[in-house]
Design a protein around this motif. Sequence first.
Motif, mmCIF file in Angstrom:
data_model
loop_
_atom_site.group_PDB
_atom_site.id
_atom_site.type_symbol
_atom_site.label_atom_id
_atom_site.label_comp_id
_atom_site.label_asym_id
_atom_site.label_seq_id
_atom_site.Cartn_x
_atom_site.Cartn_y
_atom_site.Cartn_z
ATOM 1 N N CYS A 257 0.857 -1.193 0.000
ATOM 2 C CA CYS A 257 0.000 0.000 0.000
ATOM 3 C C CYS A 257 0.889 1.237 0.000
ATOM 4 O O CYS A 257 1.642 1.470 0.937
ATOM 5 N N LYS A 258 0.821 2.016 -1.075
ATOM 6 C CA LYS A 258 1.643 3.217 -1.199
ATOM 7 C C LYS A 258 0.722 4.437 -1.210
ATOM 8 O O LYS A 258 -0.031 4.663 -2.159
ATOM 9 N N GLU A 259 0.797 5.224 -0.140
ATOM 10 C CA GLU A 259 -0.119 6.352 0.018
ATOM 11 C C GLU A 259 0.122 7.433 -1.033
ATOM 12 O O GLU A 259 1.262 7.715 -1.419
ATOM 13 N N LEU A 260 -0.988 8.050 -1.484
ATOM 14 C CA LEU A 260 -0.934 9.206 -2.375
ATOM 15 C C LEU A 260 -1.122 10.461 -1.522
ATOM 16 O O LEU A 260 -2.247 10.786 -1.120
ATOM 17 N N PRO A 261 -0.033 11.175 -1.196
ATOM 18 C CA PRO A 261 -0.143 12.327 -0.283
ATOM 19 C C PRO A 261 -1.125 13.392 -0.756
ATOM 20 O O PRO A 261 -1.809 14.021 0.054
ATOM 21 N N GLU A 262 -1.208 13.595 -2.074
ATOM 22 C CA GLU A 262 -2.088 14.643 -2.592
ATOM 23 C C GLU A 262 -3.567 14.297 -2.420
ATOM 24 O O GLU A 262 -4.443 15.166 -2.559
ATOM 25 N N LYS A 263 -3.867 13.033 -2.120
ATOM 26 C CA LYS A 263 -5.254 12.608 -1.939
ATOM 27 C C LYS A 263 -5.697 12.635 -0.478
ATOM 28 O O LYS A 263 -6.845 12.321 -0.171
ATOM 29 N N TYR A 264 -4.773 13.005 0.422
ATOM 30 C CA TYR A 264 -5.126 13.035 1.851
ATOM 31 C C TYR A 264 -5.990 14.260 2.141
ATOM 32 O O TYR A 264 -5.739 15.354 1.642
ATOM 33 N N ASP A 265 -7.003 14.082 2.973
ATOM 34 C CA ASP A 265 -7.898 15.180 3.315
ATOM 35 C C ASP A 265 -8.318 15.059 4.771
ATOM 36 O O ASP A 265 -8.654 13.966 5.246
ATOM 37 N N PHE A 266 -8.268 16.179 5.482
ATOM 38 C CA PHE A 266 -8.753 16.246 6.866
ATOM 39 C C PHE A 266 -9.506 17.553 7.033
ATOM 40 O O PHE A 266 -9.020 18.619 6.639
ATOM 41 N N LYS A 267 -10.725 17.475 7.589
ATOM 42 C CA LYS A 267 -11.502 18.702 7.750
ATOM 43 C C LYS A 267 -12.523 18.547 8.879
ATOM 44 O O LYS A 267 -12.919 17.431 9.244
ATOM 45 N N CYS A 268 -12.908 19.701 9.423
ATOM 46 C CA CYS A 268 -14.000 19.749 10.377
ATOM 47 C C CYS A 268 -15.300 19.851 9.582
ATOM 48 O O CYS A 268 -15.371 20.603 8.608
ATOM 49 N N ILE A 269 -16.306 19.132 9.992
ATOM 50 C CA ILE A 269 -17.572 19.114 9.259
ATOM 51 C C ILE A 269 -18.722 19.416 10.202
ATOM 52 O O ILE A 269 -18.590 19.328 11.430
ATOM 53 N N SER A 270 -19.859 19.785 9.619
ATOM 54 C CA SER A 270 -21.052 20.080 10.423
ATOM 55 C C SER A 270 -21.730 18.772 10.849
ATOM 56 O O SER A 270 -21.434 17.696 10.319
ATOM 57 N N ARG A 271 -22.654 18.922 11.761
ATOM 58 C CA ARG A 271 -23.406 17.744 12.212
ATOM 59 C C ARG A 271 -24.196 17.132 11.051
ATOM 60 O O ARG A 271 -24.288 15.906 10.930
ATOM 61 N N GLU A 272 -24.757 17.993 10.185
ATOM 62 C CA GLU A 272 -25.535 17.506 9.049
ATOM 63 C C GLU A 272 -24.651 16.705 8.085
ATOM 64 O O GLU A 272 -25.066 15.658 7.576
#
Length: 302
Positions: A257-272
């Motif tokens: 498994c070789k990670e694609l760094p450009e595809k990583y995503d982290f974010k705060c989201i709403s309850r909805e």
Amino acid sequence: MSISEIVNIVLAVLSFILATISVITIVITLKQNQKMIKATELQLNEMRKEHQFSQQPILTIVSEDFLINRPRLYYTPPEDQYKFLSVYDYNFSVSNVSTAAAINIDIAASLITRQGERELKLDTTAERWTVLPAGADSRLLHIRFSGDSVAFLYDALREQKASYLPKINIRITYKNTSGGHFYCEKTSILALPDEELDSLRTWHMFIKGVPTAAKELIARMKSMPKDEKWENLFNKCKDSLDTELGDTAIKALTVECKELPEKYDFKCISREEYEEYKSQYSYPHLVYKEAECCSPTQKIEI
């Protein structure tokens, strides 16, 4: 016109003017109050968000490996189907590298391959982890892909072209103890080591062309009642196929498994948004104590 009548007219006009001024004052006051309330609500929302996201758990996937299990004969009771195929296991742990605990962790995965212009996506059931304390690692988690009945992954790995290499997409949604909601996504390329290529070719050809003797046994089993005689014949057919496949010592092939760094995503989201992601998950149910007794149907999107 008498003086009293003039006084009454003046008083009436003044009363009207005062009433108009009162109405205008009330309207202006209400608008000001609405603005103040709106500004206060915005401040409260900002304070609430600041409180919710003051502690952000950050999760990362560690100790991951992807296995192509040795092809076996599977029987699916609801559809009365017999399939000779490989199931794929993605094994991993989740590490909380932050100083805040994460709760209600849902982990979903999709296996993505390409055939020409078509993109094929195989989804599976989600894993649920109740709480992961700050600085802790989860136990080893397992996600199984069992619906590749036509060996799409084999085709993609044998292409050995960068644009056709299969990918595994991992999505994690979770919360903190303050009511904040978070989303994390990771995508990795799956690459087969050279030393595993010969075994993959052998297994692939065997899946594409099951021996005639085995096909005859399967045809017999379809017309039989599901009793002890059927079970013995099923085990005989399964063992025969396993022997003909060769080198019974090889139980699985390990894929990198070789990670694609450009595809990583982290974010705060709403309850909805959190509830929307959660509504897309499905969770496993125990069907029988032996996993190989049936092959759960999974969805392939084209």
